[in-house]
Design an enzyme around this catalytic site. Sequence first.
Site, PDB file in Angstrom:
ATOM      1  N   ASP A 227       0.825  -1.213   0.000  1.00 51.48           N
ATOM      2  CA  ASP A 227       0.000   0.000   0.000  1.00 51.48           C
ATOM      3  C   ASP A 227       0.862   1.267   0.000  1.00 51.48           C
ATOM      4  O   ASP A 227       1.685   1.465   0.891  1.00 51.48           O
ATOM      5  CB  ASP A 227      -0.878  -0.065   1.265  1.00 51.48           C
ATOM      6  CG  ASP A 227      -2.041   0.896   1.225  1.00 51.48           C
ATOM      7  OD1 ASP A 227      -2.051   1.797   0.362  1.00 51.48           O
ATOM      8  OD2 ASP A 227      -2.931   0.753   2.068  1.00 51.48           O
TER       9      ASP A 227
ATOM     10  N   ASP B 199     -10.549   4.072  -1.510  1.00 52.32           N
ATOM     11  CA  ASP B 199     -11.162   2.998  -0.719  1.00 52.32           C
ATOM     12  C   ASP B 199     -12.671   2.901  -0.915  1.00 52.32           C
ATOM     13  O   ASP B 199     -13.380   3.906  -0.896  1.00 52.32           O
ATOM     14  CB  ASP B 199     -10.896   3.222   0.775  1.00 52.32           C
ATOM     15  CG  ASP B 199      -9.431   3.038   1.120  1.00 52.32           C
ATOM     16  OD1 ASP B 199      -8.612   2.903   0.194  1.00 52.32           O
ATOM     17  OD2 ASP B 199      -9.130   3.035   2.315  1.00 52.32           O
TER      18      ASP B 199
END
Length: 528
Positions: free
Chosen positions: A294, A354
């Site tokens: 990430d 997200d």
Amino acid sequence: MRTLVASMLLLAPALIAADLGGTWMQEMAGRGGSQPRKTYYYFKVQGNTFTGSMVSTSDRREVTNGKIEGDTITFESKGPFQDAPQQMRGTLNGEELTIMGAGRGRGPGAPPAGMAGRGPGAPGAAAGRGPGGRGFTPPVFHKISAENKIPADLLPSHKPLPPITSALPPNGLAKTPPMGWNSWNKFRAEVSDKNVREMADAIVSSGMRDAGYIYVNIDDTWEAGRDANGNIQTNEKFPDMKALADYVHSKGLKLGIYSGPGPLTCAGYIASYGHEDQDAKTYAAWGIDYLKYDWCSASGVYTREEHAPAYMLMGKALRASGRPIVYSLCQYGMLDVGEWGAKVGGNLWRTTGDIRDSWDSMSHIGFDLQPGREKFAGPGHWNDPDMLEIGNGGMTDTEYRTHMSLWSILAAPLLAGNDIRSMSDSIKEILLNKEVIAVDQDKKGVQGTRVRKDGDLEVWKKPLEKGVAVGLFNRGAETARMSVKWSEVGVTKKNPKVRDLWAHQDLKAGGEYTVEVPSHGVVMLKVE
Ligand code: GLA
């Protein structure tokens, strides 16, 4: 009296202008394994306007278009990876300046966590994003100097990463989109050895393993610091990662883990910066089978040119680790990741910010933000519109069926994100619809596309090894009648076999089919 009030109002901006210039600092203690973080703002004031910069333990941005109005400031903040600046505002309360993003509700598919002021050390991280935290208290800054006192060594330095000259060969993994479970959507920082084991048990007992959900993936918040030799340590929630991997493997499942190319993860835990080879070897020694990597704090250290090379570093490290490890890139679709994701060794890459457990978020990401990316998907390398929210409670079963159908037509990874231990029968039925899963997992490996859009009504198709999957989606607020002609979806046969994949029924249909589709619902067909 009126003149007094008026002149006080006029005076107010001048007062804050004098107060604002200089360096402000916010410090956050590490909690439950996350690292302590510092964020500095330097403001250079001219009259009632200002510019400046923000540097934190894991991020850096330019401050532009600053305006002072009374005790309120507004400005724009932009990091090297953002195409558009983020609107920010602050309020002065005596000695304290609170700073936060203006308009905090993050729209669906909004800029991702690490890039939108919610990464570690970034404004808003304080309570908005800390481990497990869903509430929000704006971070409070204190003035430490009238000068620019941002420490030069706050972010680590490195030798510039060379550009990519050749692609890594395929690693032979993820021939079909990865399936499994990931801890983040439901558990955030509550993930632990105990609940991962329980989830593994439930994946088996619910029949999910046999339906293909193989990867059990630990997301952020497992990490502690490094030992004297630089080896990454697990925190108290994960006493023995190797033993956990052995347990998960004994169930016929695989174990995934999470890190990132920057110094810190999105939740402020230690990431792999400067330790890529070492971490890959540690994962291999533990028996890890999947890595989600990430970006988040890497914005603080790398340039745009180094973005893909930073992913390549870990791609190579995984190959050299001696263990087959699926490589999942999570950088929210920046810099046309589809163009280079597979070259750096990626088996899948996130395409957006997200997902949230809401119709708006899911439908916007799935319907609006995926078309055009299909050319990058295929066996071994997939677009990832983010993990499933099915069963987390924010959508109706009808909407979750749409989620499952759309993700399958998109040949998306199917990573459940709910509490498998306690899911209802209706959620189980959605996640375990084998006919829909078969569309996702079809060996041809083609990402489906939209055939037609009439307002809220969309027809999608996904070519399969045998036949074609068709989705009739109604994004509108009312039930709608929808029709599709087989010729539209590329079927030339006169009387093809047609099956409804949610009703589990063969249909009688000639050259076309008309059906009522509920609001936010889907009718999914296989035509061959
Ligand atoms: C980012 C990712 C999420 C999750 C969190 C963990 O926001 O996009 O999927 O991994 O970080 O902190």
